[in-house]
Design a protein around this motif. Sequence first.
Motif, PDB file in Angstrom:
ATOM      1  N   ILE A 119     -34.352 -19.292 -30.665  1.00 13.24           N
ATOM      2  CA  ILE A 119     -34.723 -18.043 -30.288  1.00 13.24           C
ATOM      3  C   ILE A 119     -36.158 -18.039 -29.938  1.00 13.24           C
ATOM      4  CG2 ILE A 119     -34.999 -15.529 -30.827  1.00 13.24           C
ATOM      5  CD1 ILE A 119     -32.450 -15.993 -32.889  1.00 13.24           C
ATOM      6  N   ILE A 120     -36.685 -18.071 -28.840  1.00 14.75           N
ATOM      7  CA  ILE A 120     -38.068 -17.958 -28.500  1.00 14.75           C
ATOM      8  C   ILE A 120     -38.735 -16.673 -28.367  1.00 14.75           C
ATOM      9  CG2 ILE A 120     -39.609 -18.693 -26.735  1.00 14.75           C
ATOM     10  CD1 ILE A 120     -37.578 -21.088 -25.842  1.00 14.75           C
ATOM     11  N   ILE A 121     -39.868 -16.391 -29.393  1.00 18.03           N
ATOM     12  CA  ILE A 121     -40.284 -15.187 -29.212  1.00 18.03           C
ATOM     13  C   ILE A 121     -41.907 -15.368 -28.781  1.00 18.03           C
ATOM     14  CG2 ILE A 121     -41.001 -13.121 -30.708  1.00 18.03           C
ATOM     15  CD1 ILE A 121     -38.759 -15.695 -32.345  1.00 18.03           C
ATOM     16  N   HIS A 122     -42.168 -14.326 -27.695  1.00 14.99           N
ATOM     17  CA  HIS A 122     -43.665 -14.618 -27.280  1.00 14.99           C
ATOM     18  C   HIS A 122     -44.458 -13.644 -27.697  1.00 14.99           C
ATOM     19  CE1 HIS A 122     -41.852 -17.086 -23.747  1.00 14.99           C
ATOM     20  NE2 HIS A 122     -40.725 -16.244 -23.748  1.00 14.99           N
ATOM     21  N   ARG A 123     -45.632 -13.797 -27.693  1.00 11.38           N
ATOM     22  CA  ARG A 123     -46.801 -12.995 -28.161  1.00 11.38           C
ATOM     23  C   ARG A 123     -46.580 -11.562 -27.374  1.00 11.38           C
ATOM     24  NH1 ARG A 123     -52.055 -11.308 -27.784  1.00 11.38           N
ATOM     25  NH2 ARG A 123     -53.091 -11.300 -29.837  1.00 11.38           N
ATOM     26  N   THR A 124     -46.836 -10.627 -28.006  1.00 12.69           N
ATOM     27  CA  THR A 124     -46.952  -9.273 -27.052  1.00 12.69           C
ATOM     28  C   THR A 124     -48.327  -8.663 -27.153  1.00 12.69           C
ATOM     29  OG1 THR A 124     -46.291  -7.920 -29.271  1.00 12.69           O
ATOM     30  CG2 THR A 124     -44.387  -8.850 -27.905  1.00 12.69           C
ATOM     31  N   TYR A 125     -48.769  -7.826 -26.217  1.00 12.93           N
ATOM     32  CA  TYR A 125     -49.917  -7.148 -26.325  1.00 12.93           C
ATOM     33  C   TYR A 125     -50.122  -6.148 -27.373  1.00 12.93           C
ATOM     34  CZ  TYR A 125     -53.698  -4.202 -24.899  1.00 12.93           C
ATOM     35  OH  TYR A 125     -54.821  -3.366 -25.005  1.00 12.93           O
ATOM     36  N   ALA A 126     -49.050  -5.154 -27.367  1.00 15.42           N
ATOM     37  CA  ALA A 126     -48.989  -4.035 -28.284  1.00 15.42           C
ATOM     38  C   ALA A 126     -48.446  -4.703 -29.482  1.00 15.42           C
ATOM     39  CB  ALA A 126     -48.146  -3.061 -27.385  1.00 15.42           C
ATOM     40  N   PRO A 127     -48.928  -4.063 -30.726  1.00 17.33           N
ATOM     41  CA  PRO A 127     -48.205  -4.351 -31.999  1.00 17.33           C
ATOM     42  C   PRO A 127     -46.738  -3.943 -32.124  1.00 17.33           C
ATOM     43  CG  PRO A 127     -49.981  -2.552 -32.170  1.00 17.33           C
ATOM     44  CD  PRO A 127     -49.827  -3.086 -30.826  1.00 17.33           C
ATOM     45  N   VAL A 128     -46.176  -4.896 -32.919  1.00 19.05           N
ATOM     46  CA  VAL A 128     -44.591  -4.645 -32.877  1.00 19.05           C
ATOM     47  C   VAL A 128     -44.295  -4.356 -34.390  1.00 19.05           C
ATOM     48  CG1 VAL A 128     -42.261  -5.459 -32.720  1.00 19.05           C
ATOM     49  CG2 VAL A 128     -43.991  -6.066 -31.013  1.00 19.05           C
ATOM     50  N   SER A 129     -43.358  -3.109 -34.726  1.00 21.27           N
ATOM     51  CA  SER A 129     -43.209  -2.808 -35.972  1.00 21.27           C
ATOM     52  C   SER A 129     -41.386  -2.955 -36.058  1.00 21.27           C
ATOM     53  CB  SER A 129     -43.559  -1.303 -36.434  1.00 21.27           C
ATOM     54  OG  SER A 129     -42.759  -0.427 -35.589  1.00 21.27           O
ATOM     55  N   TYR A 130     -41.332  -3.275 -37.323  1.00 16.71           N
ATOM     56  CA  TYR A 130     -39.700  -3.284 -37.676  1.00 16.71           C
ATOM     57  C   TYR A 130     -39.557  -2.028 -38.994  1.00 16.71           C
ATOM     58  CZ  TYR A 130     -35.291  -4.646 -39.714  1.00 16.71           C
ATOM     59  OH  TYR A 130     -33.856  -4.866 -40.316  1.00 16.71           O
ATOM     60  N   ASN A 131     -38.745  -1.202 -38.453  1.00 16.74           N
ATOM     61  CA  ASN A 131     -38.576  -0.140 -39.491  1.00 16.74           C
ATOM     62  C   ASN A 131     -39.766   0.527 -39.868  1.00 16.74           C
ATOM     63  OD1 ASN A 131     -35.755  -0.307 -39.238  1.00 16.74           O
ATOM     64  ND2 ASN A 131     -35.327  -1.711 -40.972  1.00 16.74           N
ATOM     65  N   LEU A 151     -37.605 -19.298 -33.700  1.00 10.95           N
ATOM     66  CA  LEU A 151     -36.515 -19.133 -34.637  1.00 10.95           C
ATOM     67  C   LEU A 151     -35.327 -20.048 -34.506  1.00 10.95           C
ATOM     68  CD1 LEU A 151     -35.731 -17.806 -37.619  1.00 10.95           C
ATOM     69  CD2 LEU A 151     -34.826 -15.789 -36.297  1.00 10.95           C
ATOM     70  N   TYR A 152     -35.335 -20.920 -35.347  1.00 12.11           N
ATOM     71  CA  TYR A 152     -33.906 -21.737 -35.301  1.00 12.11           C
ATOM     72  C   TYR A 152     -32.861 -21.219 -36.136  1.00 12.11           C
ATOM     73  CZ  TYR A 152     -36.810 -25.142 -32.841  1.00 12.11           C
ATOM     74  OH  TYR A 152     -37.616 -25.726 -31.790  1.00 12.11           O
ATOM     75  N   SER A 184     -43.521 -23.801 -39.921  1.00 11.50           N
ATOM     76  CA  SER A 184     -45.155 -23.515 -39.747  1.00 11.50           C
ATOM     77  C   SER A 184     -45.233 -22.100 -39.398  1.00 11.50           C
ATOM     78  CB  SER A 184     -45.494 -24.587 -38.766  1.00 11.50           C
ATOM     79  OG  SER A 184     -44.855 -24.244 -37.397  1.00 11.50           O
ATOM     80  N   GLN A 185     -46.651 -22.244 -39.066  1.00 10.94           N
ATOM     81  CA  GLN A 185     -46.966 -20.759 -38.605  1.00 10.94           C
ATOM     82  C   GLN A 185     -45.893 -20.256 -37.289  1.00 10.94           C
ATOM     83  OE1 GLN A 185     -49.841 -19.330 -39.885  1.00 10.94           O
ATOM     84  NE2 GLN A 185     -50.635 -17.776 -38.383  1.00 10.94           N
ATOM     85  N   ASN A 186     -45.570 -21.219 -36.509  1.00  9.51           N
ATOM     86  CA  ASN A 186     -45.013 -20.801 -35.332  1.00  9.51           C
ATOM     87  C   ASN A 186     -43.336 -21.204 -35.353  1.00  9.51           C
ATOM     88  OD1 ASN A 186     -47.999 -21.539 -34.364  1.00  9.51           O
ATOM     89  ND2 ASN A 186     -47.352 -19.454 -33.946  1.00  9.51           N
ATOM     90  N   THR A 187     -42.921 -21.918 -36.433  1.00  4.48           N
ATOM     91  CA  THR A 187     -41.647 -22.145 -36.771  1.00  4.48           C
ATOM     92  C   THR A 187     -40.834 -21.835 -37.700  1.00  4.48           C
ATOM     93  OG1 THR A 187     -42.318 -24.178 -35.283  1.00  4.48           O
ATOM     94  CG2 THR A 187     -40.129 -24.360 -36.330  1.00  4.48           C
ATOM     95  N   GLU A 188     -39.618 -21.263 -37.647  1.00  2.00           N
ATOM     96  CA  GLU A 188     -38.863 -20.894 -38.661  1.00  2.00           C
ATOM     97  C   GLU A 188     -37.503 -21.296 -38.711  1.00  2.00           C
ATOM     98  OE1 GLU A 188     -38.455 -18.668 -42.451  1.00  2.00           O
ATOM     99  OE2 GLU A 188     -40.146 -19.144 -41.497  1.00  2.00           O
ATOM    100  N   PHE A 189     -36.774 -21.703 -40.009  1.00  4.64           N
ATOM    101  CA  PHE A 189     -35.298 -22.330 -39.744  1.00  4.64           C
ATOM    102  C   PHE A 189     -34.567 -21.324 -40.470  1.00  4.64           C
ATOM    103  CE2 PHE A 189     -37.488 -26.645 -40.002  1.00  4.64           C
ATOM    104  CZ  PHE A 189     -37.649 -26.835 -38.608  1.00  4.64           C
ATOM    105  N   LYS A 190     -33.459 -20.956 -39.970  1.00  8.60           N
ATOM    106  CA  LYS A 190     -32.421 -20.080 -40.810  1.00  8.60           C
ATOM    107  C   LYS A 190     -30.785 -20.555 -40.453  1.00  8.60           C
ATOM    108  CE  LYS A 190     -35.302 -17.152 -42.244  1.00  8.60           C
ATOM    109  NZ  LYS A 190     -35.976 -17.195 -43.654  1.00  8.60           N
ATOM    110  N   GLN A 191     -30.300 -20.751 -41.716  1.00  5.74           N
ATOM    111  CA  GLN A 191     -28.834 -21.191 -41.490  1.00  5.74           C
ATOM    112  C   GLN A 191     -27.889 -20.353 -40.801  1.00  5.74           C
ATOM    113  OE1 GLN A 191     -27.226 -23.314 -44.902  1.00  5.74           O
ATOM    114  NE2 GLN A 191     -29.295 -23.233 -46.057  1.00  5.74           N
ATOM    115  N   VAL A 192     -28.097 -19.272 -41.013  1.00  2.00           N
ATOM    116  CA  VAL A 192     -27.240 -17.860 -40.419  1.00  2.00           C
ATOM    117  C   VAL A 192     -28.125 -17.002 -40.039  1.00  2.00           C
ATOM    118  CG1 VAL A 192     -25.066 -18.581 -41.756  1.00  2.00           C
ATOM    119  CG2 VAL A 192     -26.609 -16.889 -42.599  1.00  2.00           C
ATOM    120  N   PHE A 193     -27.693 -15.906 -39.031  1.00  2.00           N
ATOM    121  CA  PHE A 193     -28.526 -15.041 -38.722  1.00  2.00           C
ATOM    122  C   PHE A 193     -28.210 -13.702 -39.460  1.00  2.00           C
ATOM    123  CE2 PHE A 193     -30.095 -11.298 -36.388  1.00  2.00           C
ATOM    124  CZ  PHE A 193     -31.339 -11.543 -35.796  1.00  2.00           C
TER     125      PHE A 193
END
Length: 452
Positions: free
Chosen positions: A85-97, A34-35, A6-15
Amino acid sequence: MKLIESQNTEFKQVFKDEYLKTICAFANGDGGVLYVGVNDKGNVIGLDNISKLMEIIPNKINNKLGLVVDVCQEENDNGFSYLKIIIHRTYAPVSYNGKFYKRSGSNTIELNGVNLTNFLLKRYGKTWDEVFVENFTIDELKTETIEKFKALMKKRSSLAFDDLDTYSFLERLNLVENNQFKRSCVLLFGRNPQKYFTQSYSKIGKFLNDNDLLTSDIIEGNLFEQLEKITEVLISKYLRSYITYDGLQRIETLEYPFEAIREAIINGLVHRDYTDTTVLQIRVYDNKMVISNGATLSDEVPIEKFKENHISKPFNPIIANMFYKAGFVESWGKGTNNIVNDCLKMGLPEPEYKYKFKSVQVIFFKTTQETTQETTQETTQETIKLSTKERILLELKQNGKFTRDDLSKVLGVSTNAIKQHISNLKREGSIERVGSNKSGYWKVNISKSKEV
């Protein structure tokens, strides 16, 4: 365990490192889980080297994203281990690369362009219309619009600002600071806001169908000017008025409720996403009228709630507040309801609200075919009793592109007689020619021709 993505749930077989995008998206939203070691159907398949992953993953997330997350080892009834893996909402925007991501349903999407701009503004607690415009000066303001606004504001609030100069007045309204003018100020009171926001104009068109355009107009200027011009052009050139009598009193009724049209136009001007290239468009057909504008809707007020009582969540709160101070809107989220009620009171079908291609549409419909035929018959019979002069004005209201030959054929009067009546009407100020003889149109001045 039996969950669904869903919007707040994601499944992955490996990382994998690429899944850091998903973690980034969760942090930029409302958080999420993220499971790892779970397939797409939500079934635990287990992980190898889970102890090693417990060390690697938190460090990788912290180094790449600057986030501290909760990484928990879980086990299902069959003894298969997986990571939560439990990720919390952040105040500041987060970027990846250097890129920003957000969740849309169960998908992770990259933000860019308009969506990125709006996301960053919202994240820092700012709105689009409160950002300052570079190089805009006080000389570019339209004094006439500001004075009209003062008069309207005084009627609504009984506050007098006559003793304030233009800069002090706008400063009092929080539209300017340290000689920097906000976007809202430029759009509301600028002499030529299209210089800074090229897409901030409006368009009106008469259509036979979705593909065949008969005539069109472009409306420019600041937002208060556009409201006035759009209303005037619609009534004088694009919309019909039906004539009835109450005894000897002549009554002219616009084919759609005026207040509903005006409310829809105001909504389009106030709530537009001016970063979107879609301008405010009004498409007039024989059986309907469609008013649409590019918009970014609030999650709290989706299009489905437009016909219900709802809170007011304007995309441009400063612009909305200025229209409120001028007495043009209420701040209670009732405008969309009022449009529906005004149409129903007039005996028209209930208008529709749609959200298509990031654009809000309000669609007005004519009466049913049977009622339309009856009205047309009554109007036709009534028109026969009118003078030639009145009939010319009525026809030009319905179609300002009519030529003398067109009027001659419709009214059954010679072209010479039409020419004489046109000259008289121009001299009286009841009509005026807008544009060239070849490509222009006749504008009927309502104030000069109230009897028609």
